[in-house]
Design an enzyme around this catalytic site. Structure first.
Site, short mmCIF file in Angstrom:
data_model
loop_
_atom_site.label_atom_id
_atom_site.label_comp_id
_atom_site.label_asym_id
_atom_site.label_seq_id
_atom_site.Cartn_x
_atom_site.Cartn_y
_atom_site.Cartn_z
N SER A 116 5.98 5.60 13.46
CA SER A 116 5.95 4.22 13.96
C SER A 116 6.92 4.05 15.13
O SER A 116 6.59 3.43 16.15
CB SER A 116 6.35 3.25 12.85
OG SER A 116 5.37 3.21 11.85
N ARG A 168 6.24 3.36 19.44
CA ARG A 168 6.88 2.22 20.10
C ARG A 168 7.82 2.68 21.21
O ARG A 168 7.93 2.04 22.26
CB ARG A 168 7.64 1.37 19.07
CG ARG A 168 6.69 0.60 18.15
CD ARG A 168 7.36 0.25 16.84
NE ARG A 168 6.60 -0.70 16.02
CZ ARG A 168 5.60 -0.36 15.20
NH1 ARG A 168 5.23 0.91 15.10
NH2 ARG A 168 4.99 -1.28 14.47
N GLY A 206 -4.44 4.56 14.16
CA GLY A 206 -4.59 3.10 14.16
C GLY A 206 -3.42 2.42 14.85
O GLY A 206 -3.60 1.43 15.56
N ARG A 253 -12.45 1.83 11.46
CA ARG A 253 -11.40 0.88 11.03
C ARG A 253 -11.54 -0.48 11.70
O ARG A 253 -11.95 -0.58 12.86
CB ARG A 253 -10.01 1.49 11.28
CG ARG A 253 -9.85 2.75 10.44
CD ARG A 253 -8.49 3.38 10.61
NE ARG A 253 -7.45 2.56 10.03
CZ ARG A 253 -6.16 2.88 10.09
NH1 ARG A 253 -5.78 3.97 10.71
NH2 ARG A 253 -5.27 2.10 9.54
N GLN A 275 1.23 -3.75 12.61
CA GLN A 275 0.46 -3.38 13.80
C GLN A 275 -0.01 -4.63 14.53
O GLN A 275 0.08 -4.71 15.76
CB GLN A 275 -0.74 -2.52 13.40
CG GLN A 275 -0.32 -1.14 12.90
CD GLN A 275 -1.49 -0.29 12.44
OE1 GLN A 275 -2.62 -0.76 12.40
NE2 GLN A 275 -1.21 0.95 12.10
N ASP A 321 2.38 2.96 3.15
CA ASP A 321 1.83 4.30 3.43
C ASP A 321 2.15 5.31 2.32
O ASP A 321 1.70 6.45 2.38
CB ASP A 321 2.37 4.82 4.76
CG ASP A 321 1.82 4.00 5.93
OD1 ASP A 321 0.74 3.41 5.79
OD2 ASP A 321 2.50 3.95 6.97
C1 S3P Z 1 2.31 0.76 11.01
C2 S3P Z 1 1.98 -0.30 10.20
C3 S3P Z 1 1.21 -0.17 8.96
C4 S3P Z 1 1.18 1.27 8.48
C5 S3P Z 1 0.89 2.23 9.57
C6 S3P Z 1 1.95 2.15 10.65
C7 S3P Z 1 3.07 0.54 12.25
O1 S3P Z 1 -0.12 -0.60 9.17
O2 S3P Z 1 0.24 1.41 7.44
O3 S3P Z 1 0.84 3.57 9.11
O4 S3P Z 1 3.61 1.49 12.83
O5 S3P Z 1 3.16 -0.63 12.66
P1 S3P Z 1 -0.55 -2.15 9.07
O6 S3P Z 1 0.08 -2.89 10.18
O7 S3P Z 1 -2.06 -2.13 9.18
O8 S3P Z 1 -0.08 -2.62 7.73
#
Ligand code: S3P
Length: 443
Positions: free
Chosen positions: A24, A28, A96, A124, A171, A322
């Site tokens: 994550s 960013r 994602g 997705r 996200q 996760d």
């Molecule tokens: C993430 C947020 C989560 C997580 C993903 C990483 C992120 O998803 O499951 O692996 O880096 O912001 P969601 O925002 O769909 O909950």
């Protein structure tokens, strides 16, 4: 080419490891460094496929993104609003996070971009992110449900947005905040339950005005000031607690194990697994607590432990989101029932994780009940039989969780394809085997 793998039971794990950088935070770091003016150096960047997709996308959008050495990257940013139209489709692979956060960035750049991904990412849901981004004036043309491939027509004259999240999603929150960077005035996201706050912490690290307030009912109000210019900064990415989770649980399940995992990011909105495992009786020590680029970091010291079942209520879910595949593996070896509730989001991850966990554990001999958004695992206090081959369905965490289970079961556990592991945890097999696990190619 699929890479079938198999894990045999190990007699406890021992040693000291470092896991790769936080996924994550790595996404960013690349995105914000590309929006900064001037150079940033990022150390400890995760070099998994997901993050390499973000690096390639930022390059395609005009930033200079260069690898200087292992985990060490240099980015020369274009400034907020300074990205350029990409010449080709942006392929975000399995990620994602890369897709959704980048949609936020692109929503307030006045050009059109096209985005796609692998078979998992293309199924997705994306409406959750395109709906609030339309408020800035962006337009999206995707497949049914807004799914990828999608055309993104960014707003040339963006308006700021105030958005209340219907589900806790870092996200979606991050996409809106990143879009807000190139809109005039204040962009605000209200989240009913706090989700991981890496974006907020990193914006502050880059000197962007960002405020976080309690909403008085357990949620948060996050605002970012748009149209600000900020300079490149150096930053160090901590180890990923979501990757540490696998050697951590394997060590807990191995009698006599003693494992030290150095330099793990322990953001309280990410580290729910550690609290839950402690509540189940796991011996996990935290040593050398420090801060890196605004994120809490420490070493974890874990020993083989006997676990008992617990109840995991819905308010625990965002900080553990996760980790449910590997938590379910721990619960399958614990004594008594583990009840997990509020798991609807697991159905829209890299795979339908709730059904993948239930199907895989049942095939390994675990008694359980799968509900629409819940899972009850009936543990016996001993690892289940094992002896199954699990279909990974492009989901890295399903692969790693079931290989972790195989380190404890009397019969081996196999996965039909280990290649998705490289999206988040390159070197997983070597790291686990270095601690004494027995994971091998399954021909
Ligand atoms: C993430 C947020 C989560 C997580 C993903 C990483 C992120 O998803 O499951 O692996 O880096 O912001 P969601 O925002 O769909 O909950």
């Amino acid at each position: 080419m699929p890479r079938p793998l198999l894990a045999r039971s190990a007699a406890g794990l021992c040693g000291e490891v470092r896991v790769p950088g936080d996924k994550s935070i790595s996404h960013r770091a690349l995105m914000l460094a590309a929006l900064a003016v001037g150079e940033s150096r990022i150390d400890g960047l995760l070099e998994g496929e997901d993050v390499l997709r973000t690096a390639a996308a930022m390059r395609a959008l005009g930033a200079l993104v260069e690898r200087e050495g292992p985990g060490c990257w240099r980015v020369a940013g274009c400034g907020v609003g300074g990205l350029a139209e990409p010449a080709d489709v942006l392929d975000m692979g399995n990620s994602g996070t890369a897709a959704r956060l980048l949609m936020g960035v692109l929503a307030t750049h006045g050009f059109t971009a096209f985005m796609t991904g692998d078979a998992s990412l293309r199924r997705r849901p994306m409406r959750r992110v395109t709906a609030p981004l339309e408020g800035f004036g962006a337009r999206f043309v995707g497949r049914e449900g807004g799914r990828l491939p999608i055309a993104i027509e960014g707003a040339a004259e963006a308006l700021p947005v105030r958005y209340r999240l219907p589900v806790a999603s870092a996200q979606v929150k991050s996409a809106v905040l990143l879009a807000g960077l190139n809109a005039p005035g204040l962009t605000t996201v209200v989240e009913p339950t706090p989700s991981r706050d890496h974006t907020e912490r990193m914006l502050a690290h880059f000197g962007v005005p960002v405020t976080v307030e309690d909403d008085g009912s357990g949620g948060r109000i996050v605002s970012v000031q748009g149209e600000v210019e900020f300079a490149g900064r150096d930053l160090v990415v901590p180890g990923d607690v979501s990757s540490a989770a696998f050697p951590l649980v394997a060590a807990i399940l191995g009698p006599g194990s003693e494992v030290r995992i150095r330099n793990v990011g322990l953001n309280p909105l990410r580290a729910g697994l550690i609290e839950i495992l402690r509540g189940m009786g796991a011996e996990i020590g935290v040593e050398g607590e420090r801060t890196a680029a605004g994120e809490p970091v420490a070493d974890l010291v874990v020993r083989g432990s006997r676990l008992h079942g617990v109840a995991v209520p819905p308010d625990r879910v965002p900080s553990t989101i996760d980790e449910f595949p590997v938590l379910a593996v721990a619960a399958a070896c614990a004594d008594g029932d583990t009840r997990m509730e509020g798991l609807a989001e697991l159905r829209v991850k890299e795979s339908d994780r709730l059904s993948a966990i239930a199907r895989g554990l049942a095939a390994c001999g675990v008694a359980l009940e799968e509900g629409e958004d819940s899972l009850v695992i009936h543990g016996t206090g001993r690892p289940p039989r094992g002896g199954a081959t699990i279909a990974v369905d492009l989901d890295h965490r399903i692969a790693m969780a079931f290989l972790t289970l195989g380190t404890a079961t009397p019969e081996p556990v196999a996965v039909d394809d280990g290649t998705p592991i490289d999206t988040s945890f390159p070197g997983f097999v070597a790291l686990m085997n270095g601690l004494g696990a027995r994971i091998e190619e399954n021909s």
